[in-house]
Scaffold this motif. Structure first.
Motif, PDB file in Angstrom:
ATOM      1  N   GLN A 129     119.372  47.261  -3.597  1.00 26.24           N
ATOM      2  CA  GLN A 129     120.397  46.696  -4.487  1.00 26.24           C
ATOM      3  C   GLN A 129     121.352  47.794  -4.961  1.00 26.24           C
ATOM      4  OE1 GLN A 129     118.717  44.542  -7.783  1.00 26.24           O
ATOM      5  NE2 GLN A 129     120.690  43.772  -8.482  1.00 26.24           N
TER       6      GLN A 129
ATOM      7  N   LYS B 291     123.575  49.165  -1.932  1.00 27.06           N
ATOM      8  CA  LYS B 291     124.718  48.325  -1.567  1.00 27.06           C
ATOM      9  C   LYS B 291     125.928  48.667  -2.431  1.00 27.06           C
ATOM     10  CE  LYS B 291     121.818  44.501  -0.034  1.00 27.06           C
ATOM     11  NZ  LYS B 291     121.205  43.213  -0.410  1.00 27.06           N
TER      12      LYS B 291
ATOM     13  N   THR C 282     133.232  45.497   2.700  1.00 31.92           N
ATOM     14  CA  THR C 282     132.175  45.112   1.766  1.00 31.92           C
ATOM     15  C   THR C 282     131.190  44.155   2.422  1.00 31.92           C
ATOM     16  OG1 THR C 282     133.708  45.379  -0.100  1.00 31.92           O
ATOM     17  CG2 THR C 282     131.702  44.106  -0.500  1.00 31.92           C
TER      18      THR C 282
ATOM     19  N   ASN D 171     127.168  45.020   3.212  1.00 32.83           N
ATOM     20  CA  ASN D 171     126.109  44.165   2.668  1.00 32.83           C
ATOM     21  C   ASN D 171     125.249  43.561   3.779  1.00 32.83           C
ATOM     22  OD1 ASN D 171     126.201  43.992  -0.341  1.00 32.83           O
ATOM     23  ND2 ASN D 171     128.332  43.521   0.061  1.00 32.83           N
ATOM     24  N   GLU D 172     125.890  43.133   4.858  1.00 30.87           N
ATOM     25  CA  GLU D 172     125.141  42.574   5.983  1.00 30.87           C
ATOM     26  C   GLU D 172     124.256  43.642   6.627  1.00 30.87           C
ATOM     27  OE1 GLU D 172     125.924  40.661  10.426  1.00 30.87           O
ATOM     28  OE2 GLU D 172     127.566  40.712   8.967  1.00 30.87           O
TER      29      GLU D 172
ATOM     30  N   ASP E 210     121.422  44.369   4.234  1.00 30.54           N
ATOM     31  CA  ASP E 210     120.548  43.191   4.130  1.00 30.54           C
ATOM     32  C   ASP E 210     119.580  43.145   5.312  1.00 30.54           C
ATOM     33  OD1 ASP E 210     121.469  42.163   1.753  1.00 30.54           O
ATOM     34  OD2 ASP E 210     122.897  40.770   2.685  1.00 30.54           O
TER      35      ASP E 210
END
Length: 240
Positions: free
Chosen positions: A95, A98, A207, A211-212, A215
């Protein structure tokens, strides 16, 4: 302890041109993060100082700093023991990563020169060539270099220090994720997309890709941690 202490001594190279307190701190910290010192193991100041042939003071100071990072904990009437990096820890780390990776990448994008973009492109080509030749070890090394490059080009040294510490917590699992063919190719493709959208100054797409990218890495690492937990429980049950 004898089984792994030679590794601890190797990580704690007293010949380095650094203050002794810093060498001991970095060596013990690396040994804990890399799993050299087992989870639940007690770290006895006297024994460690004797093995390293140093006084107890730098060991005590190192353990104090490591405890502040949450890698060890003091158990009353027993001593300092190595804490386990939990699945919740990993989720928290991702978290934070990111948010910080987005910050660093956008900052780098805004100030990078054409020469720096070309250096990044050259690194990606070199990484693809290593992947095509099946040199997984080199791919892992060059992928780390790509991540470091973004932070170097962001020119945010304090942020760089913070993120490098966060990465170390999961270093054992991160490298495993790049040894699987599908995951490795996806990660390299995402690196190319980051390069593309950095050149285009496209904050929204950058962004989304970051994030991908994280993740997918997080899911893989959490699954790996869960498998290792199950395996460890079965081993303990078999020992009974």
């Amino acid at each position: 302890m004898e089984e792994y202490f030679s590794k601890i001594v190797a990580l704690t190279d007293l010949k380095q041109n650094k203050p002794l307190n810093e060498i001991v701190f970095e060596g013990l910290r690396d040994a804990i993060i890399q799993g050299v010192i087992p989870v639940g193991e007690r770290i006895n100041e006297s024994i460690y100082s004797e093995k390293m042939n140093i006084s107890r003071t730098p060991v005590r100071e190192a353990l104090r700093r490591i405890q502040e990072e949450g890698l060890v904990e003091y158990v009353p009437h027993y001593g300092v023991v190595v804490k386990k990096i939990t699945i919740d820890d990993a989720k928290e780390i991702y978290q934070i990563r990111k948010a910080l990776d987005v910050l660093a990448t956008i900052n780098a994008m805004k100030i990078m020169t054409e020469a720096e973009f070309e250096e990044m492109r050259h690194l990606l080509v070199k990484t693809d060539e290593a992947d095509e030749s099946g040199n997984v070890k080199l791919v892992v090394e060059l992928s780390k270099e790509f991540n470091d490059m973004i932070y170097r080009f962001a020119r945010m040294p304090r942020l760089d220090v913070i993120v490098k510490k966060l990465r170390q917590y999961l270093v054992r699992f991160r490298d495993i994720s790049l040894t699987e063919d599908n995951r490795r190719r996806k990660a390299l493709d995402e690196h190319w997309l980051l390069y593309k959208y950095m050149k285009q100054q496209n904050v929204e797409m950058l962004t989304a890709i970051i994030n991908e990218h994280l993740d997918f890495s997080e899911i893989f690492i959490l699954q790996t941690m869960e498998r290792l937990e199950v395996s460890s429980k079965k081993e303990k049950e078999n020992e009974k």
